[in-house]
Design a protein around this motif. Structure first.
Motif, PDB file in Angstrom:
ATOM      1  N   GLY A  35       0.856  -1.178   0.000  1.00 57.79           N
ATOM      2  CA  GLY A  35       0.000   0.000   0.000  1.00 57.79           C
ATOM      3  C   GLY A  35       0.893   1.228   0.000  1.00 57.79           C
ATOM      4  O   GLY A  35       2.118   1.095  -0.055  1.00 57.79           O
ATOM      5  N   PRO A  36       0.294   2.390   0.051  1.00 54.39           N
ATOM      6  CA  PRO A  36       1.031   3.656   0.040  1.00 54.39           C
ATOM      7  C   PRO A  36       2.127   3.688   1.111  1.00 54.39           C
ATOM      8  O   PRO A  36       3.232   4.174   0.872  1.00 54.39           O
ATOM      9  N   ARG A  37       1.819   3.172   2.287  1.00 52.37           N
ATOM     10  CA  ARG A  37       2.783   3.194   3.384  1.00 52.37           C
ATOM     11  C   ARG A  37       4.031   2.402   3.031  1.00 52.37           C
ATOM     12  O   ARG A  37       5.145   2.769   3.407  1.00 52.37           O
ATOM     13  N   GLN A  38       3.843   1.278   2.364  1.00 57.25           N
ATOM     14  CA  GLN A  38       4.988   0.445   1.975  1.00 57.25           C
ATOM     15  C   GLN A  38       5.880   1.184   1.000  1.00 57.25           C
ATOM     16  O   GLN A  38       7.100   1.147   1.080  1.00 57.25           O
ATOM     17  N   VAL A  39       5.226   1.860   0.016  1.00 51.31           N
ATOM     18  CA  VAL A  39       5.993   2.593  -0.981  1.00 51.31           C
ATOM     19  C   VAL A  39       6.777   3.704  -0.278  1.00 51.31           C
ATOM     20  O   VAL A  39       7.953   3.928  -0.565  1.00 51.31           O
ATOM     21  N   GLY A  40       6.128   4.373   0.654  1.00 48.30           N
ATOM     22  CA  GLY A  40       6.805   5.434   1.391  1.00 48.30           C
ATOM     23  C   GLY A  40       7.996   4.901   2.152  1.00 48.30           C
ATOM     24  O   GLY A  40       9.083   5.467   2.122  1.00 48.30           O
ATOM     25  N   ALA A  41       7.786   3.770   2.815  1.00 49.69           N
ATOM     26  CA  ALA A  41       8.877   3.181   3.597  1.00 49.69           C
ATOM     27  C   ALA A  41      10.025   2.797   2.678  1.00 49.69           C
ATOM     28  O   ALA A  41      11.198   2.982   3.007  1.00 49.69           O
ATOM     29  N   ALA A  42       9.680   2.281   1.496  1.00 52.90           N
ATOM     30  CA  ALA A  42      10.706   1.869   0.539  1.00 52.90           C
ATOM     31  C   ALA A  42      11.507   3.083   0.077  1.00 52.90           C
ATOM     32  O   ALA A  42      12.732   3.054   0.036  1.00 52.90           O
ATOM     33  N   MET A  43      10.808   4.149  -0.255  1.00 50.22           N
ATOM     34  CA  MET A  43      11.472   5.364  -0.719  1.00 50.22           C
ATOM     35  C   MET A  43      12.387   5.939   0.352  1.00 50.22           C
ATOM     36  O   MET A  43      13.431   6.497   0.071  1.00 50.22           O
ATOM     37  N   ALA A  44      11.967   5.792   1.609  1.00 46.32           N
ATOM     38  CA  ALA A  44      12.778   6.325   2.708  1.00 46.32           C
ATOM     39  C   ALA A  44      14.147   5.660   2.722  1.00 46.32           C
ATOM     40  O   ALA A  44      15.124   6.254   3.160  1.00 46.32           O
ATOM     41  N   GLY A  45      14.220   4.431   2.224  1.00 42.67           N
ATOM     42  CA  GLY A  45      15.500   3.734   2.219  1.00 42.67           C
ATOM     43  C   GLY A  45      16.138   3.693   0.840  1.00 42.67           C
ATOM     44  O   GLY A  45      17.060   2.929   0.603  1.00 42.67           O
ATOM     45  N   SER A  46      15.628   4.533  -0.059  1.00 42.52           N
ATOM     46  CA  SER A  46      16.134   4.511  -1.433  1.00 42.52           C
ATOM     47  C   SER A  46      17.397   5.335  -1.661  1.00 42.52           C
ATOM     48  O   SER A  46      17.906   5.389  -2.765  1.00 42.52           O
ATOM     49  N   ALA A  47      17.892   5.990  -0.614  1.00 41.34           N
ATOM     50  CA  ALA A  47      19.105   6.788  -0.782  1.00 41.34           C
ATOM     51  C   ALA A  47      20.216   5.901  -1.328  1.00 41.34           C
ATOM     52  O   ALA A  47      20.457   4.807  -0.831  1.00 41.34           O
ATOM     53  N   GLY A  48      20.879   6.371  -2.359  1.00 37.31           N
ATOM     54  CA  GLY A  48      21.957   5.591  -2.937  1.00 37.31           C
ATOM     55  C   GLY A  48      21.482   4.655  -4.031  1.00 37.31           C
ATOM     56  O   GLY A  48      22.281   4.009  -4.692  1.00 37.31           O
ATOM     57  N   GLU A  49      20.165   4.597  -4.242  1.00 36.18           N
ATOM     58  CA  GLU A  49      19.619   3.734  -5.288  1.00 36.18           C
ATOM     59  C   GLU A  49      19.592   4.465  -6.628  1.00 36.18           C
ATOM     60  O   GLU A  49      19.278   3.900  -7.646  1.00 36.18           O
ATOM     61  N   ASP A  50      19.865   5.772  -6.613  1.00 34.92           N
ATOM     62  CA  ASP A  50      19.901   6.531  -7.857  1.00 34.92           C
ATOM     63  C   ASP A  50      18.553   6.485  -8.577  1.00 34.92           C
ATOM     64  O   ASP A  50      18.496   6.166  -9.756  1.00 34.92           O
ATOM     65  N   LEU A  51      17.490   6.752  -7.848  1.00 31.12           N
ATOM     66  CA  LEU A  51      16.154   6.727  -8.432  1.00 31.12           C
ATOM     67  C   LEU A  51      15.584   8.135  -8.576  1.00 31.12           C
ATOM     68  O   LEU A  51      15.984   9.041  -7.853  1.00 31.12           O
ATOM     69  N   PRO A  52      14.646   8.321  -9.526  1.00 32.24           N
ATOM     70  CA  PRO A  52      13.963   9.612  -9.681  1.00 32.24           C
ATOM     71  C   PRO A  52      12.892   9.752  -8.607  1.00 32.24           C
ATOM     72  O   PRO A  52      11.703   9.804  -8.913  1.00 32.24           O
ATOM     73  N   TRP A  53      13.289   9.810  -7.354  1.00 33.91           N
ATOM     74  CA  TRP A  53      12.348   9.851  -6.226  1.00 33.91           C
ATOM     75  C   TRP A  53      11.398  11.040  -6.251  1.00 33.91           C
ATOM     76  O   TRP A  53      10.307  10.995  -5.701  1.00 33.91           O
ATOM     77  N   TRP A  54      11.805  12.127  -6.907  1.00 30.50           N
ATOM     78  CA  TRP A  54      10.946  13.321  -6.921  1.00 30.50           C
ATOM     79  C   TRP A  54       9.720  13.106  -7.814  1.00 30.50           C
ATOM     80  O   TRP A  54       8.850  13.952  -7.894  1.00 30.50           O
ATOM     81  N   ARG A  55       9.659  11.962  -8.537  1.00 29.99           N
ATOM     82  CA  ARG A  55       8.490  11.686  -9.381  1.00 29.99           C
ATOM     83  C   ARG A  55       7.461  10.848  -8.641  1.00 29.99           C
ATOM     84  O   ARG A  55       6.459  10.439  -9.207  1.00 29.99           O
ATOM     85  N   VAL A  56       7.727  10.569  -7.368  1.00 36.48           N
ATOM     86  CA  VAL A  56       6.761   9.839  -6.543  1.00 36.48           C
ATOM     87  C   VAL A  56       6.348  10.773  -5.420  1.00 36.48           C
ATOM     88  O   VAL A  56       7.160  11.111  -4.558  1.00 36.48           O
ATOM     89  N   VAL A  57       5.084  11.209  -5.460  1.00 34.83           N
ATOM     90  CA  VAL A  57       4.606  12.177  -4.480  1.00 34.83           C
ATOM     91  C   VAL A  57       3.323  11.716  -3.806  1.00 34.83           C
ATOM     92  O   VAL A  57       2.802  10.656  -4.139  1.00 34.83           O
ATOM     93  N   ARG A  58       2.829  12.509  -2.861  1.00 36.26           N
ATOM     94  CA  ARG A  58       1.586  12.153  -2.184  1.00 36.26           C
ATOM     95  C   ARG A  58       0.423  12.316  -3.151  1.00 36.26           C
ATOM     96  O   ARG A  58       0.575  12.953  -4.190  1.00 36.26           O
ATOM     97  N   ALA A  59      -0.742  11.767  -2.760  1.00 39.52           N
ATOM     98  CA  ALA A  59      -1.925  11.812  -3.619  1.00 39.52           C
ATOM     99  C   ALA A  59      -2.329  13.251  -3.940  1.00 39.52           C
ATOM    100  O   ALA A  59      -2.965  13.506  -4.949  1.00 39.52           O
ATOM    101  N   ASP A  60      -1.965  14.204  -3.083  1.00 42.01           N
ATOM    102  CA  ASP A  60      -2.342  15.598  -3.342  1.00 42.01           C
ATOM    103  C   ASP A  60      -1.215  16.349  -4.063  1.00 42.01           C
ATOM    104  O   ASP A  60      -1.264  17.545  -4.216  1.00 42.01           O
ATOM    105  N   GLY A  61      -0.207  15.601  -4.510  1.00 39.36           N
ATOM    106  CA  GLY A  61       0.880  16.206  -5.269  1.00 39.36           C
ATOM    107  C   GLY A  61       1.992  16.810  -4.431  1.00 39.36           C
ATOM    108  O   GLY A  61       2.958  17.353  -4.966  1.00 39.36           O
ATOM    109  N   SER A  62       1.873  16.707  -3.116  1.00 37.76           N
ATOM    110  CA  SER A  62       2.897  17.306  -2.250  1.00 37.76           C
ATOM    111  C   SER A  62       3.926  16.291  -1.779  1.00 37.76           C
ATOM    112  O   SER A  62       3.822  15.096  -2.055  1.00 37.76           O
TER     113      SER A  62
END
Length: 125
Positions: A35-62
């Motif tokens: 669910g959304p929480r899992q994706v958030g948790a995953a992103m929190a540990g994505s440092a160093g993964e070289d991902l476009p993390w800024w393209r994943v945002v909250r449902a309200d765009g923030s």
DNA sequence: CTTTTGACAGCGT
DNA sequence: CACGCTGCCAAAA
């Protein structure tokens, strides 16, 4: 902590094209897992993964304050539809990523691997 | 097994 | 449009 789910999430995020974005919930839905929480948790540990993390945002765009500040220059350089004079958040649905047939097939393949790998303790009958 | 914890989402006020 | 609440899902303790 790279769980299979985590890695699958990274794969999907890596597919998001510049100038577009998806919500945390969208990633979970595309993957058909977690669910959304899992994706958030995953992103929190994505440092160093070289991902476009800024393209994943909250449902309200923030995004959380500090992250939004780091994401801003990327949104601008990628011409991502945004709101506010900041800009402070992505403008859905204009910016929402619509996976092409090929992209969707790739995502589905990732999801399949995930479902296959997460539990094979075996028997059910 | 229960509790706690998150880069969340939807809805009512 | 901004908060506050409640619901959700998986992982770690």
């Amino acid at each position: 902590m790279h769980s299979p789910l985590n890695l699958a999430i990274y794969e999907v995020v890596a597919c998001i094209p510049a100038g577009s974005a998806v919500s945390y919930g969208d990633v979970a839905e595309l993957l058909g897992a977690g669910g959304p929480r899992q994706v958030g948790a995953a992103m929190a540990g994505s440092a160093g993964e070289d991902l476009p993390w800024w393209r994943v945002v909250r449902a309200d765009g923030s995004l959380p304050r500090e992250l939004a500040e780091r994401a801003r220059p990327h949104w601008v350089s990628e011409s991502t539809p945004v709101r506010g004079s900041g800009p402070d958040r992505v403008r859905f649905p204009d910016a929402r990523w619509r996976p092409s047939v090929d992209e969707f097939a790739r995502i589905d393949a990732i999801a399949a691997l995930l479902h296959r790998g997460e539990d094979r303790s075996g028997g059910d009958p």
